[in-house]
Motif scaffolding. Structure first.
Motif, PDB file in Angstrom:
ATOM      1  N   LEU A 195      10.440  -2.170  -5.859  1.00 28.13           N
ATOM      2  CA  LEU A 195       9.157  -1.721  -5.306  1.00 28.13           C
ATOM      3  C   LEU A 195       9.241  -1.603  -3.786  1.00 28.13           C
ATOM      4  O   LEU A 195       8.808  -0.608  -3.200  1.00 28.13           O
ATOM      5  CB  LEU A 195       8.034  -2.683  -5.708  1.00 28.13           C
ATOM      6  CG  LEU A 195       6.670  -2.440  -5.074  1.00 28.13           C
ATOM      7  CD1 LEU A 195       6.084  -1.113  -5.525  1.00 28.13           C
ATOM      8  CD2 LEU A 195       5.727  -3.594  -5.414  1.00 28.13           C
ATOM      9  N   MET A 196       9.807  -2.598  -3.127  1.00 29.74           N
ATOM     10  CA  MET A 196       9.898  -2.581  -1.662  1.00 29.74           C
ATOM     11  C   MET A 196      10.832  -1.476  -1.177  1.00 29.74           C
ATOM     12  O   MET A 196      10.555  -0.836  -0.162  1.00 29.74           O
ATOM     13  CB  MET A 196      10.344  -3.949  -1.142  1.00 29.74           C
ATOM     14  CG  MET A 196       9.375  -5.075  -1.508  1.00 29.74           C
ATOM     15  SD  MET A 196       7.660  -4.733  -1.088  1.00 29.74           S
ATOM     16  CE  MET A 196       7.710  -4.988   0.650  1.00 29.74           C
ATOM     17  N   ALA A 197      11.908  -1.224  -1.888  1.00 30.99           N
ATOM     18  CA  ALA A 197      12.816  -0.133  -1.525  1.00 30.99           C
ATOM     19  C   ALA A 197      12.094   1.208  -1.654  1.00 30.99           C
ATOM     20  O   ALA A 197      12.251   2.091  -0.805  1.00 30.99           O
ATOM     21  CB  ALA A 197      14.067  -0.167  -2.402  1.00 30.99           C
ATOM     22  N   PHE A 198      11.292   1.355  -2.695  1.00 32.54           N
ATOM     23  CA  PHE A 198      10.515   2.583  -2.888  1.00 32.54           C
ATOM     24  C   PHE A 198       9.524   2.756  -1.739  1.00 32.54           C
ATOM     25  O   PHE A 198       9.366   3.856  -1.225  1.00 32.54           O
ATOM     26  CB  PHE A 198       9.790   2.522  -4.230  1.00 32.54           C
ATOM     27  CG  PHE A 198       8.982   3.750  -4.543  1.00 32.54           C
ATOM     28  CD1 PHE A 198       9.573   4.840  -5.143  1.00 32.54           C
ATOM     29  CD2 PHE A 198       7.634   3.801  -4.230  1.00 32.54           C
ATOM     30  CE1 PHE A 198       8.834   5.979  -5.434  1.00 32.54           C
ATOM     31  CE2 PHE A 198       6.885   4.938  -4.514  1.00 32.54           C
ATOM     32  CZ  PHE A 198       7.492   6.022  -5.118  1.00 32.54           C
ATOM     33  N   PHE A 207       0.847  -1.188   0.000  1.00 33.07           N
ATOM     34  CA  PHE A 207       0.000   0.000   0.000  1.00 33.07           C
ATOM     35  C   PHE A 207       0.883   1.237   0.000  1.00 33.07           C
ATOM     36  O   PHE A 207       1.815   1.338   0.785  1.00 33.07           O
ATOM     37  CB  PHE A 207      -0.908   0.015   1.237  1.00 33.07           C
ATOM     38  CG  PHE A 207      -1.923  -1.089   1.225  1.00 33.07           C
ATOM     39  CD1 PHE A 207      -3.147  -0.928   0.573  1.00 33.07           C
ATOM     40  CD2 PHE A 207      -1.658  -2.289   1.852  1.00 33.07           C
ATOM     41  CE1 PHE A 207      -4.078  -1.948   0.557  1.00 33.07           C
ATOM     42  CE2 PHE A 207      -2.583  -3.321   1.834  1.00 33.07           C
ATOM     43  CZ  PHE A 207      -3.797  -3.150   1.182  1.00 33.07           C
ATOM     44  N   LEU A 208       0.570   2.171  -0.868  1.00 35.41           N
ATOM     45  CA  LEU A 208       1.343   3.397  -0.969  1.00 35.41           C
ATOM     46  C   LEU A 208       0.390   4.584  -1.010  1.00 35.41           C
ATOM     47  O   LEU A 208      -0.485   4.652  -1.882  1.00 35.41           O
ATOM     48  CB  LEU A 208       2.214   3.375  -2.233  1.00 35.41           C
ATOM     49  CG  LEU A 208       3.271   2.259  -2.206  1.00 35.41           C
ATOM     50  CD1 LEU A 208       3.622   1.807  -3.591  1.00 35.41           C
ATOM     51  CD2 LEU A 208       4.487   2.753  -1.465  1.00 35.41           C
ATOM     52  N   PRO A 209       0.530   5.524  -0.088  1.00 32.25           N
ATOM     53  CA  PRO A 209      -0.392   6.666  -0.006  1.00 32.25           C
ATOM     54  C   PRO A 209      -0.026   7.783  -0.986  1.00 32.25           C
ATOM     55  O   PRO A 209       0.333   8.891  -0.594  1.00 32.25           O
ATOM     56  CB  PRO A 209      -0.234   7.125   1.442  1.00 32.25           C
ATOM     57  CG  PRO A 209       1.178   6.779   1.774  1.00 32.25           C
ATOM     58  CD  PRO A 209       1.481   5.513   1.014  1.00 32.25           C
ATOM     59  N   ARG A 226       9.738   1.597   1.358  1.00 30.29           N
ATOM     60  CA  ARG A 226      10.474   1.963   2.583  1.00 30.29           C
ATOM     61  C   ARG A 226      10.869   3.436   2.567  1.00 30.29           C
ATOM     62  O   ARG A 226      10.775   4.125   3.580  1.00 30.29           O
ATOM     63  CB  ARG A 226      11.703   1.073   2.759  1.00 30.29           C
ATOM     64  CG  ARG A 226      11.378  -0.318   3.269  1.00 30.29           C
ATOM     65  CD  ARG A 226      12.634  -1.104   3.627  1.00 30.29           C
ATOM     66  NE  ARG A 226      13.500  -1.368   2.489  1.00 30.29           N
ATOM     67  CZ  ARG A 226      13.338  -2.370   1.618  1.00 30.29           C
ATOM     68  NH1 ARG A 226      12.330  -3.206   1.756  1.00 30.29           N
ATOM     69  NH2 ARG A 226      14.181  -2.541   0.628  1.00 30.29           N
ATOM     70  N   LYS A 227      11.314   3.893   1.409  1.00 33.24           N
ATOM     71  CA  LYS A 227      11.768   5.282   1.278  1.00 33.24           C
ATOM     72  C   LYS A 227      10.602   6.269   1.393  1.00 33.24           C
ATOM     73  O   LYS A 227      10.761   7.355   1.927  1.00 33.24           O
ATOM     74  CB  LYS A 227      12.461   5.464  -0.067  1.00 33.24           C
ATOM     75  CG  LYS A 227      13.007   6.837  -0.319  1.00 33.24           C
ATOM     76  CD  LYS A 227      13.707   6.913  -1.660  1.00 33.24           C
ATOM     77  CE  LYS A 227      14.150   8.337  -1.937  1.00 33.24           C
ATOM     78  NZ  LYS A 227      14.719   8.447  -3.275  1.00 33.24           N
ATOM     79  N   ASN A 228       9.436   5.872   0.908  1.00 34.89           N
ATOM     80  CA  ASN A 228       8.297   6.787   0.859  1.00 34.89           C
ATOM     81  C   ASN A 228       7.242   6.452   1.887  1.00 34.89           C
ATOM     82  O   ASN A 228       6.155   6.934   1.850  1.00 34.89           O
ATOM     83  CB  ASN A 228       7.687   6.785  -0.549  1.00 34.89           C
ATOM     84  CG  ASN A 228       8.665   7.373  -1.559  1.00 34.89           C
ATOM     85  OD1 ASN A 228       8.791   8.570  -1.660  1.00 34.89           O
ATOM     86  ND2 ASN A 228       9.347   6.513  -2.293  1.00 34.89           N
TER      87      ASN A 228
END
Length: 159
Positions: free
Chosen positions: A152-155, A123-125, A157-159
């Motif tokens: 995708l998982m690194a993105f 999930f990405l807000p 974690r970063k965001n």
């Protein structure tokens, strides 16, 4: 204690679904918040593309009991978990995304291949436009470099 959800409508609008190496798509974005007409020959994947919303909206995480859970069916009858899993997640570079908007804002859920007959969600807000570079290179009109679950998982974690 103030609960923000008590003031927010839990209704949501599906904005788009995106297929990356999934459901017979190379890369497709289907906008759902406008009028939509899907054209294609029989067995081209029109119904299967829309049926993928079940994978995104239902709380399931695997294809066990596929027919009972999803009712995936064609002219020849029920699709098996093997056929369904291979159709939607043929490789580790297969993804499906759904963009959703509600009173809180716009967010995305991305599905990806996991263990045997399983898929997971991230999930990405944020709007899908911010995620697109993970999957598609607009400038070169091709898949993104290093299209992978790890990226995708690194993105996330970063965001």
């Amino acid at each position: 204690m103030h609960d923000i959800l008590s003031e927010v409508s839990l209704n949501f609008e599906l904005k788009r679904i995106v297929f990356v190496n999934s459901a017979s798509h190379g890369y497709s974005e289907i906008m759902l918040d406008n009028h939509l007409a899907l054209f294609g020959s029989n067995n081209a994947g029109k119904t299967a593309s829309l049926a993928a919303t079940k994978l995104m909206l239902y709380p399931e995480t695997d294809f066990n009991g596929c027919y009972k859970k999803f009712k995936f069916e064609g002219k020849s009858g029920q699709y098996s978990k093997e056929d369904s899993y291979q159709f939607y997640f043929p490789s580790n570079k297969s993804f499906m995304a759904m963009e959703i908007e509600n009173d809180i804002g716009t967010s995305c859920v991305v599905l990806y291949k996991a263990g045997k007959y399983q898929y997971h969600r991230v999930f990405l807000p944020m709007p899908y436009e911010q995620l697109r570079p993970l999957f598609w290179n607009d400038e070169q009109d091709c898949f993104a470099d290093d299209l992978s679950i790890e990226k995708l998982m690194a993105f996330q974690r970063k965001n």
